[in-house]
Design an enzyme around this catalytic site. Structure first.
Site, PDB file in Angstrom:
ATOM      1  CG  HIS A  35      10.047   0.944  11.917  1.00 28.21           C
ATOM      2  ND1 HIS A  35       9.986  -0.386  11.666  1.00 28.21           N
ATOM      3  CD2 HIS A  35       9.705   1.219  13.208  1.00 28.21           C
ATOM      4  CE1 HIS A  35      10.113  -0.959  12.797  1.00 28.21           C
ATOM      5  NE2 HIS A  35       9.789  -0.059  13.816  1.00 28.21           N
ATOM      6  CG  ASN A  92      12.670   1.139   6.279  1.00 35.19           C
ATOM      7  OD1 ASN A  92      11.633   0.681   5.740  1.00 35.19           O
ATOM      8  ND2 ASN A  92      12.779   0.733   7.592  1.00 35.19           N
ATOM      9  CB  SER A 109      -0.996  -0.069   1.105  1.00 37.66           C
ATOM     10  OG  SER A 109      -0.295   0.274   2.517  1.00 37.66           O
ATOM     11  CG  ASP A 119      13.948  -0.493  12.040  1.00 40.76           C
ATOM     12  OD1 ASP A 119      13.862  -0.253  10.883  1.00 40.76           O
ATOM     13  OD2 ASP A 119      13.276  -1.304  12.520  1.00 40.76           O
ATOM     14  CB  ILE A 149      18.448  -6.928   7.346  1.00 37.52           C
ATOM     15  CG1 ILE A 149      17.272  -6.663   8.317  1.00 37.52           C
ATOM     16  CG2 ILE A 149      19.731  -5.821   7.694  1.00 37.52           C
ATOM     17  CD1 ILE A 149      17.521  -7.407   9.777  1.00 37.52           C
TER      18      ILE A 149
HETATM   19  C1  GAR Z   1       3.845  -0.903   6.772  1.00 37.97           C
HETATM   20  O1  GAR Z   1       3.460  -0.731   8.082  1.00 37.97           O
HETATM   21  C2  GAR Z   1       5.463  -0.483   7.151  1.00 37.97           C
HETATM   22  O2  GAR Z   1       5.599   0.583   7.782  1.00 37.97           O
HETATM   23  C3  GAR Z   1       5.962  -1.669   7.807  1.00 37.97           C
HETATM   24  O3  GAR Z   1       5.342  -2.829   6.896  1.00 37.97           O
HETATM   25  C4  GAR Z   1       4.014  -2.406   6.379  1.00 37.97           C
HETATM   26  C5  GAR Z   1       3.844  -2.577   5.004  1.00 37.97           C
HETATM   27  O4  GAR Z   1       2.673  -2.235   4.451  1.00 37.97           O
HETATM   28  N1  GAR Z   1       7.307  -1.957   7.594  1.00 37.97           N
HETATM   29  C6  GAR Z   1       8.051  -2.439   8.603  1.00 37.97           C
HETATM   30  O5  GAR Z   1       7.588  -2.938   9.430  1.00 37.97           O
HETATM   31  C7  GAR Z   1       9.587  -2.541   8.334  1.00 37.97           C
HETATM   32  N2  GAR Z   1      10.317  -2.959   9.443  1.00 37.97           N
HETATM   33  P1  GAR Z   1       2.467  -2.100   2.944  1.00 37.97           P
HETATM   34  O6  GAR Z   1       3.017  -3.220   2.328  1.00 37.97           O
HETATM   35  O7  GAR Z   1       1.072  -1.820   2.648  1.00 37.97           O
HETATM   36  O8  GAR Z   1       3.165  -0.771   2.424  1.00 37.97           O
END
Ligand code: GAR
Length: 193
Positions: free
Chosen positions: A114, A112, A21, A150, A97
């Site tokens: 987070h 990135n 997304s 992170d 990573i």
């Molecule tokens: C998001 O919430 C992002 O911040 C998180 O994964 C989700 C991906 O959603 N990322 C992490 O946790 C990285 N450590 P998406 O695929 O719908 O963009």
């Protein structure tokens, strides 16, 4: 109105592992005239990532690397990025990573997102840990990627209030909606726009 042509924009690759997304929101942003980036490649470590569909829909090149042998995958990946003149990388829900060596090759050019208010809650299962600790607020952070997980310099953060009956799913949804706005804003900030 100035039409966005994609010329002179910084050629960017987005790395995903799942739903994508944030990838979708970045693609939409990249097509606006104010965007300093164009999305020219989507990389995934997961061939089943739903987000790969956005690459198809928006006719963006895509490639899957297993990362089972990280060194080999990264060598191939670097060569593809170079061949495609990619100058910037946005990690968007990318759950692998990257090595120090890879990061060095794109020094200061990997961002990135987070789902926490870093430096709090680095790593996985962020929302569950936040709720277990009875935090009043959580949020999301866009940061530069360095060799430590992170831990790179924060570019922008957005705080959200945790409701009384908040669940992991409701918090994830609430924060994700903010992520979609924050990532484009952070990119504008990186380009001093
Ligand atoms: C998001 O919430 C992002 O911040 C998180 O994964 C989700 C991906 O959603 N990322 C992490 O946790 C990285 N450590 P998406 O695929 O719908 O963009």
């Amino acid at each position: 109105m100035v039409l966005s042509t994609g010329y002179n924009k910084t050629r960017t690759a987005v790395f995903i592992s799942g739903t994508g997304s944030n990838l979708k929101s970045l693609i939409k942003f990249s097509k606006t005239s104010i965007s300093p980036i164009s999305i020219n490649f989507v990389i995934s470590n997961n061939s089943k990532a739903k987000g790969l569909n956005y690459a198809k829909i928006y006719k963006i090149k895509k490639k899957v690397f297993s990362f089972k042998n990280k060194k080999k995958s990264e060598i191939k990946l670097l060569s593809i990025l170079k061949k495609n003149n990619i100058n910037m990388i946005c990690l968007a829900g990318f759950m692998k990573i990257l090595s120090k060596n890879f990061i060095k090759k794109f020094k200061g050019k990997i961002l990135n997102i987070h789902p926490s208010l870093l430096p709090k809650y680095k790593g996985l299962n962020t929302h569950l840990r936040v709720l277990n600790n009875k935090e009043k607020y959580s949020g999301c952070t866009v940061h530069f990627v360095n060799a430590r997980l992170d831990s790179g310099k924060v570019i922008l953060q957005k705080k959200v209030k945790i409701s009384k009956n908040e669940t992991e799913a409701s918090l994830a949804k609430k924060i994700l909606a903010q992520e979609h706005k924050l990532y484009p804003k952070a990119i504008l900030k990186v380009f001093n726009l």
